[in-house]
Enzyme design. Structure first.
Site, short mmCIF file in Angstrom:
data_model
loop_
_atom_site.label_atom_id
_atom_site.label_comp_id
_atom_site.label_asym_id
_atom_site.label_seq_id
_atom_site.Cartn_x
_atom_site.Cartn_y
_atom_site.Cartn_z
N PHE A 13 7.44 -21.43 40.10
CA PHE A 13 8.82 -21.26 40.58
C PHE A 13 8.83 -20.48 41.91
CE2 PHE A 13 12.46 -18.10 39.86
CZ PHE A 13 13.38 -18.84 40.59
N TYR A 147 0.99 -8.45 30.03
CA TYR A 147 1.55 -8.69 31.36
C TYR A 147 1.74 -7.37 32.10
CZ TYR A 147 4.85 -10.61 34.86
OH TYR A 147 5.47 -11.00 36.02
#
Ligand code: UDP
Length: 317
Positions: A13, A147
């Site tokens: 994206f 993450y």
């Protein structure tokens, strides 16, 4: 001679929008992606251009790019909570080993590196809004730890290359960003709500919907990143839109925009360690980059809805 930039996560994206921007600015762009969560469709339009080239490669493994590089932008990583629950090891590796490889490449090429860090370094924040000098509240062994901690390590190793090797480095802490090319089924709130509303399914609000996020339109983010790359500021900088909204109110906005009477809110359990609030303090970006977001949520959502209208029915069949 044109400047040459390597963009990792190029088919994702953000990566794909960055490719477009650097091409538009007259750069030669080398895209790299292993297509784990990226989609080649996002950059298909660039393949005919002589200014664009592409490597299908996993940056967690040794990275070689022939020729000169002026800049490296490291945007490769699974980036939604569902993705890193399903791909915890790859998420850890791309943020740590991948970053190390790219820093080494940058040192070799005498290139400037910009790494994509995240508001997740603040975890479930105890100060609000979040300023860059806040160290965060992260659970290292929770589901989001793969993450968050990879990105925290990424900042640490990037700063070490800056101080120890004198490498030119830039760090952007990205807050929730949205726009065309988000993956429909990536699990993040905006693609989830839009696709559910368009299909007339239940709008899955997690928890009681009182948790907040602050959504930045992708073009504003790209502008901030572009300015940061060309600045001389090596410390982390928040880039995001401070316009904060509860997830419950956000669901209502999507429902009203799509106008599908079959779409009604259904409540689901709040995922573990889901941050209760998130809002960037962007005073630093305003000061050093003369940057602030220009596209409000109403406009950004209209543009994003146009995109989802074209992709959701295709994926639904
Ligand atoms: N969320 C939700 N329904 C969904 C997906 C997400 O209510 O179908 C909530 C999620 O619990 C979080 C917020 O929306 O509070 C943003 O989630 P997202 O996965 O987009 O990103 P995050 O900001 O948590 O990294």
């Amino acid at each position: 001679m044109s400047k040459r930039v390597l963009i990792t996560g190029a088919a994702g994206f953000l990566g794909s929008h960055l490719c477009d921007r650097f091409i538009a600015e007259g750069y030669d762009v080398v895209g790299m992606d292993n297509l784990l969560t990226g989609d080649i469709k996002n950059i298909e339009h660039l393949f005919p251009l002589k200014e664009f080239s592409f490597y299908n490669h996993d940056v967690s493994k040794f990275v070689h790019v022939p020729g000169k590089l002026d800049y490296i932008l490291h945007f490769a990583s699974p980036a939604s909570p569902i993705d890193y629950l399903q791909m915890p090891i790859q998420t850890l590796k791309v943020g740590s080993l991948g970053t190390h490889n790219l820093l080494g490449l940058a040192k070799n090429k005498k290139a400037r590196v910009l790494i994509a860090s995240t508001s997740e370094v603040y975890g479930d924040p105890l100060i609000h809004p979040q300023t860059e000098d806040y160290w965060g509240n992260v659970n290292p062994i929770g589901p989001r730890g793969v993450y968050d901690e990879a990105k925290r390590f990424q900042e640490a190793i990037t700063m070490a290359y800056h101080t120890y090797h004198g490498l030119e480095t830039r760090m952007v802490r990205i807050f929730n960003t949205y726009g065309p090319r988000m993956r429909v089924n990536d699990g993040r709130v905006l693609p989830a709500f839009f696709s559910q509303a368009i299909r007339g399914e239940g709008i899955t609000v997690f928890g009681d919907g009182s948790q907040t996020r602050s959504f930045c339109y992708v073009d504003d983010l790209v502008e901030g990143i572009y300015r940061l790359l060309l600045s001389d500021y090596a410390q982390p900088v928040n880039i995001g839109n401070p316009d904060e909204i509860t997830i419950g109110d956000f669901a209502q906005e999507v429902i009203e925009m799509v106008g599908n009477p079959a779409a009604k809110v259904v409540y689901k359990p709040l995922p573990k360690d889901d941050p209760k609030v998130r809002q960037p303090n962007i005073e630093l970006a305003k000061k050093i980059l003369n940057w602030e977001p220009k596209i409000d949520r109403a406009e950004g959502m209209r543009r994003t809805y146009e995109y989802f209208k074209t992709v959701v029915p295709v994926e639904a069949v």
